[in-house]
Design an enzyme around this catalytic site. Structure first.
Site, PDB file in Angstrom:
ATOM      1  N   CYS A 158      16.348  11.581 128.068  1.00 11.37           N
ATOM      2  CA  CYS A 158      15.441  11.315 126.946  1.00 11.37           C
ATOM      3  C   CYS A 158      16.037  11.872 125.662  1.00 11.37           C
ATOM      4  O   CYS A 158      15.800  11.352 124.579  1.00 11.37           O
ATOM      5  CB  CYS A 158      14.080  11.931 127.220  1.00 11.37           C
ATOM      6  SG  CYS A 158      14.150  13.664 127.635  1.00 11.37           S
ATOM      7  N   GLU A 193      15.952   3.315 120.621  1.00 12.10           N
ATOM      8  CA  GLU A 193      16.505   3.942 121.828  1.00 12.10           C
ATOM      9  C   GLU A 193      17.252   2.893 122.665  1.00 12.10           C
ATOM     10  O   GLU A 193      16.714   1.817 122.930  1.00 12.10           O
ATOM     11  CB  GLU A 193      15.380   4.560 122.672  1.00 12.10           C
ATOM     12  CG  GLU A 193      15.912   5.324 123.881  1.00 12.10           C
ATOM     13  CD  GLU A 193      14.805   5.919 124.759  1.00 12.10           C
ATOM     14  OE1 GLU A 193      13.869   5.200 125.116  1.00 12.10           O
ATOM     15  OE2 GLU A 193      14.906   7.117 125.093  1.00 12.10           O
ATOM     16  N   LYS A 241       2.578  10.271 141.016  1.00 18.54           N
ATOM     17  CA  LYS A 241       3.182   8.941 141.207  1.00 18.54           C
ATOM     18  C   LYS A 241       4.623   8.973 140.703  1.00 18.54           C
ATOM     19  O   LYS A 241       4.888   8.968 139.511  1.00 18.54           O
ATOM     20  CB  LYS A 241       2.408   7.863 140.430  1.00 18.54           C
ATOM     21  CG  LYS A 241       2.800   6.478 140.916  1.00 18.54           C
ATOM     22  CD  LYS A 241       2.831   5.424 139.837  1.00 18.54           C
ATOM     23  CE  LYS A 241       4.129   5.165 139.163  1.00 18.54           C
ATOM     24  NZ  LYS A 241       5.280   4.783 139.971  1.00 18.54           N
ATOM     25  N   GLU A 301       5.179  12.430 127.090  1.00 22.09           N
ATOM     26  CA  GLU A 301       6.539  12.711 126.613  1.00 22.09           C
ATOM     27  C   GLU A 301       7.328  11.423 126.728  1.00 22.09           C
ATOM     28  O   GLU A 301       7.410  10.842 127.807  1.00 22.09           O
ATOM     29  CB  GLU A 301       7.185  13.808 127.463  1.00 22.09           C
ATOM     30  CG  GLU A 301       6.562  15.175 127.265  1.00 22.09           C
ATOM     31  CD  GLU A 301       6.491  15.573 125.817  1.00 22.09           C
ATOM     32  OE1 GLU A 301       7.376  15.193 125.024  1.00 22.09           O
ATOM     33  OE2 GLU A 301       5.520  16.250 125.447  1.00 22.09           O
TER      34      GLU A 301
HETATM   35  P1  NAD Z   1       9.046   3.981 132.264  1.00 19.27           P
HETATM   36  O1  NAD Z   1       8.143   4.172 131.096  1.00 19.27           O
HETATM   37  O2  NAD Z   1       9.510   2.625 132.574  1.00 19.27           O
HETATM   38  O3  NAD Z   1       8.321   4.526 133.608  1.00 19.27           O
HETATM   39  C1  NAD Z   1       7.817   5.835 133.694  1.00 19.27           C
HETATM   40  C2  NAD Z   1       6.717   5.885 134.746  1.00 19.27           C
HETATM   41  O4  NAD Z   1       5.602   5.126 134.281  1.00 19.27           O
HETATM   42  C3  NAD Z   1       7.122   5.290 136.094  1.00 19.27           C
HETATM   43  O5  NAD Z   1       6.604   6.076 137.144  1.00 19.27           O
HETATM   44  C4  NAD Z   1       6.440   3.917 136.076  1.00 19.27           C
HETATM   45  O6  NAD Z   1       6.136   3.440 137.358  1.00 19.27           O
HETATM   46  C5  NAD Z   1       5.167   4.229 135.308  1.00 19.27           C
HETATM   47  N1  NAD Z   1       4.519   3.080 134.671  1.00 19.27           N
HETATM   48  C6  NAD Z   1       5.089   1.915 134.249  1.00 19.27           C
HETATM   49  N2  NAD Z   1       4.150   1.096 133.734  1.00 19.27           N
HETATM   50  C7  NAD Z   1       2.969   1.751 133.829  1.00 19.27           C
HETATM   51  C8  NAD Z   1       1.625   1.426 133.461  1.00 19.27           C
HETATM   52  N3  NAD Z   1       1.293   0.243 132.898  1.00 19.27           N
HETATM   53  N4  NAD Z   1       0.638   2.336 133.681  1.00 19.27           N
HETATM   54  C9  NAD Z   1       0.940   3.544 134.242  1.00 19.27           C
HETATM   55  N5  NAD Z   1       2.188   3.888 134.627  1.00 19.27           N
HETATM   56  C10 NAD Z   1       3.196   3.017 134.418  1.00 19.27           C
HETATM   57  O7  NAD Z   1      10.278   4.984 132.044  1.00 19.27           O
HETATM   58  P2  NAD Z   1      11.612   5.161 132.913  1.00 19.27           P
HETATM   59  O8  NAD Z   1      12.481   3.969 132.737  1.00 19.27           O
HETATM   60  O9  NAD Z   1      11.272   5.610 134.286  1.00 19.27           O
HETATM   61  O10 NAD Z   1      12.277   6.425 132.156  1.00 19.27           O
HETATM   62  C11 NAD Z   1      13.059   6.304 131.012  1.00 19.27           C
HETATM   63  C12 NAD Z   1      12.257   6.607 129.757  1.00 19.27           C
HETATM   64  O11 NAD Z   1      11.635   7.879 129.874  1.00 19.27           O
HETATM   65  C13 NAD Z   1      13.151   6.709 128.525  1.00 19.27           C
HETATM   66  O12 NAD Z   1      12.490   6.104 127.442  1.00 19.27           O
HETATM   67  C14 NAD Z   1      13.274   8.219 128.300  1.00 19.27           C
HETATM   68  O13 NAD Z   1      13.560   8.577 126.972  1.00 19.27           O
HETATM   69  C15 NAD Z   1      11.917   8.689 128.736  1.00 19.27           C
HETATM   70  N6  NAD Z   1      11.910  10.091 129.129  1.00 19.27           N
HETATM   71  C16 NAD Z   1      11.300  10.993 128.304  1.00 19.27           C
HETATM   72  C17 NAD Z   1      11.315  12.347 128.625  1.00 19.27           C
HETATM   73  C18 NAD Z   1      10.666  13.363 127.710  1.00 19.27           C
HETATM   74  O14 NAD Z   1      10.390  14.465 128.157  1.00 19.27           O
HETATM   75  N7  NAD Z   1      10.421  13.029 126.455  1.00 19.27           N
HETATM   76  C19 NAD Z   1      11.939  12.782 129.798  1.00 19.27           C
HETATM   77  C20 NAD Z   1      12.551  11.828 130.628  1.00 19.27           C
HETATM   78  C21 NAD Z   1      12.525  10.482 130.275  1.00 19.27           C
END
Ligand code: NAD
Length: 508
Positions: A291, A393, A181, A257
């Site tokens: 991230c 963050e 997804k 992550e």
């Molecule tokens: P997000 O958490 O908003 O979304 C991530 C994914 O989760 C998306 O595909 C979204 O559709 C899905 N999602 C949202 N709500 C959900 C739910 N209730 N159940 C299941 N899935 C759900 O994150 P984002 O805005 O896409 O990305 C930015 C964040 O990701 C930042 O906090 C960044 O630090 C983190 N990030 C971490 C890493 C790492 O490896 N640690 C890498 C990249 C990004």
């Protein structure tokens, strides 16, 4: 969200059980973050029923895929690598357009994804277990890995090509089947990746693509009984919710992550030219939306003024522009709520008594006025445990310079956040960097480098709110397999370990 006619250039579909599904029902719009008005494409707003179809297809494909030779599974990744190499430029352009990353960075991300595919292919012929000695001479002990089953891969918008491959690659190689997804902010690059998996010949059901909203299809996947592992990368807020949901099922594990408040630490003996470059790259590459982006630079008081002056001079000159502009350093933020968040934290820094070194905010002139462009905001802030801006963050071009007096204080400040993902220390002293290496909480550490820039053959993960101890990329294999032990007796009678009696015949 719309019930629109598909006149836009890109048109998304779900890929379930080896077939593309024309969408009936609602669509999600994919917008260009560099131009408010530009709709790039329309994508299915998947439903829990679609999630069920995807998981059912993956479950059905699992036994056949698990029994396929690991080497044969790996060979499909060789083909996939050829296809990604063929399409690198086009993939980079798609990624740049929908994520807002500048073209050079978008290309680097496609190359990183390619490296992951090559790594997966390369490991296919590597040993997957151990042969271990037994205390009984006639026994051989084996340790082998088995796939766990169906893996749901839920990914963020900011690394929409590399991160899915960090998780899909090892999952599929080890014999799991998958449902992918992608983020609703960057569906097209997920769609392109899926097409390449199809062209490479991955059998129906082994990888399924499901577009939609996180709280709808993402959550339906996490709750589904037939999902064995959830591989999630994204925010702490969503990740911690997923961990709780997964814990409700006895059989389900999850690898999460999440976010960070990473930092560069500039010691009193640092080369300040190198320190300033490391800080700029860490804080402002990808417009601070990695991230591992540094929201903080901790600076020894003795070099504070000189370092701050260098950093601010460089930050002022950075070009934030449309991703296709030659020479641009970074692009826009991803959407309006990202802009709102950065502006909120800029204001909060003022309220928390920051000394502003570089005013930043919404860019309202020229082409930047038509997209989510925000310029760097840099301030000096004294450490205080109650100050939110140096602990939370922000995920944008918002940088705190926090002074410290000695190494112990720097380590204390560095560790005083709920996160622990990435840390860079700038020093010429080998004793000093060893101290930071051992005393700071992080998953990725660097010396005389930015705190960004990992490579795929390393584990990628964090501690505290940044990760749950299940690293991604090369580290993911431990999350998507379980280790079995297997003992074979080569004697004609049974001898037990630990001296336990095995003489059954004398028991009359
Ligand atoms: P997000 O958490 O908003 O979304 C991530 C994914 O989760 C998306 O595909 C979204 O559709 C899905 N999602 C949202 N709500 C959900 C739910 N209730 N159940 C299941 N899935 C759900 O994150 P984002 O805005 O896409 O990305 C930015 C964040 O990701 C930042 O906090 C960044 O630090 C983190 N990030 C971490 C890493 C790492 O490896 N640690 C890498 C990249 C990004």
């Amino acid at each position: 969200m719309a019930n629109a006619t598909l006149t836009t250039p890109w048109q998304g579909q779900n890929y379930l059980d080896g077939r593309w599904h024309p969408v009936k029902g609602e669509y999600l719009e994919n917008m260009n973050p560099a131009r408010f008005e530009e709709v790039l494409g329309l994508y299915p707003r998947g439903t829990p029923l679609d999630a069920d179809l995807a998981v059912t297809a993956a479950r059905r494909a699992f036994p056949g895929w698990r029994r396929t030779s690991r080497i044969k599974r790996g060979e499909l990744f060789f083909r996939l690598a050829e296809l990604v190499r063929r399409d690198t430029d086009e993939l980079a352009a798609v990624l740049a357009r929908e994520s807002g990353k500048i073209l050079n960075e978008a290309r680097a991300e496609v190359v990183e994804g390619l490296h992951m595919i090559e790594y997966v292919f390369g490991t296919a012929r590597q040993p997957t277990g151990d042969v271990v000695d037994s205390e009984i001479g006639a026994k051989d002990l084996y340790v082998r890995r088995k796939p766990r089953g169906v893996v749901a891969v839920i990914t963020p918008w900011n690394f929409p090509f590399a991160v899915p491959l960090w998780m899909l690659g090892p999952s599929l190689l080890e014999g799991n089947t998958t449902v992918f997804k992608p983020s609703e902010e960057t569906p097209e690059i997920g769609q392109r990746l899926m097409k390449l998996f199809e062209e490479a010949g991955f059998p129906a059901g082994t990888i399924n693509l499901l577009h939609g909203l996180g709280e709808e299809v993402g959550e339906a996947l996490v709750r589904h009984d037939d999902v064995d592992v959830v591989c999630f990368t994204g925010s702490y807020q969503v990740g911690s919710h997923i961990r709780r949901l997964a814990a409700e099922s006895d059989h389900k594990t999850c690898a999460c992550e999440m976010g960070s408040k990473s930092a560069v630490i500039v010691c009193e003996d640092a080369r300040l030219d190198l320190a300033a470059s490391a800080a700029i790259l860490s804080a402002f590459k990808t417009t601070g939306q990695r991230c591992v982006s540094a929201g903080r630079v901790l600076v020894h008081r003795r070099v504070l003024d000189e370092f701050s002056q260098r950093l601010v001079e460089q930050a002022r000159r950075l070009v934030f522009a449309d991703p296709f502009t030659p020479g641009a350093f970074a692009g826009p933020l991803v959407n309006q709520s990202a802009v709102n968040k950065v502006l909120f934290y800029n204001d909060l820094a003022r309220q928390e008594g920051a000394k502003i070194l570089l005013e930043g905010g919404r860019m309202t002139d020229g082409e930047q006025a038509g997209g989510y462009f925000v310029s760097p905001f840099v301030y000096q802030q004294e450490y205080g445990p109650e100050k939110r801006t140096i602990r939370e963050e922000v995920f944008g071009p918002h940088l705190a310079i926090v002074p410290f007096a000695d190494d112990d204080e720097a380590i204390r400040i560095y560790n005083d956040t709920p996160y622990g993902l990435s840390m860079a220390v700038i020093t010429e002293d080998y004793r000093r960097w060893r101290l930071y290496r051992d005393e700071c909480d992080y998953g990725m550490g660097y010396v005389n480098l930015p705190c960004i820039g990992a490579e795929v053959h390393l584990p990628f993960g964090g501690v505290k709110r940044s990760g749950n101890g299940q690293p991604s990329a090369a580290g993911l294999v431990d999350s998507v397999t379980h280790k079995i032990s297997f003992t074979v007796n080569h004697d004609t009678q049974i001898t037990m370990a630990q001296g336990m009696s095995a003489d059954v015949e004398k028991q009359t």
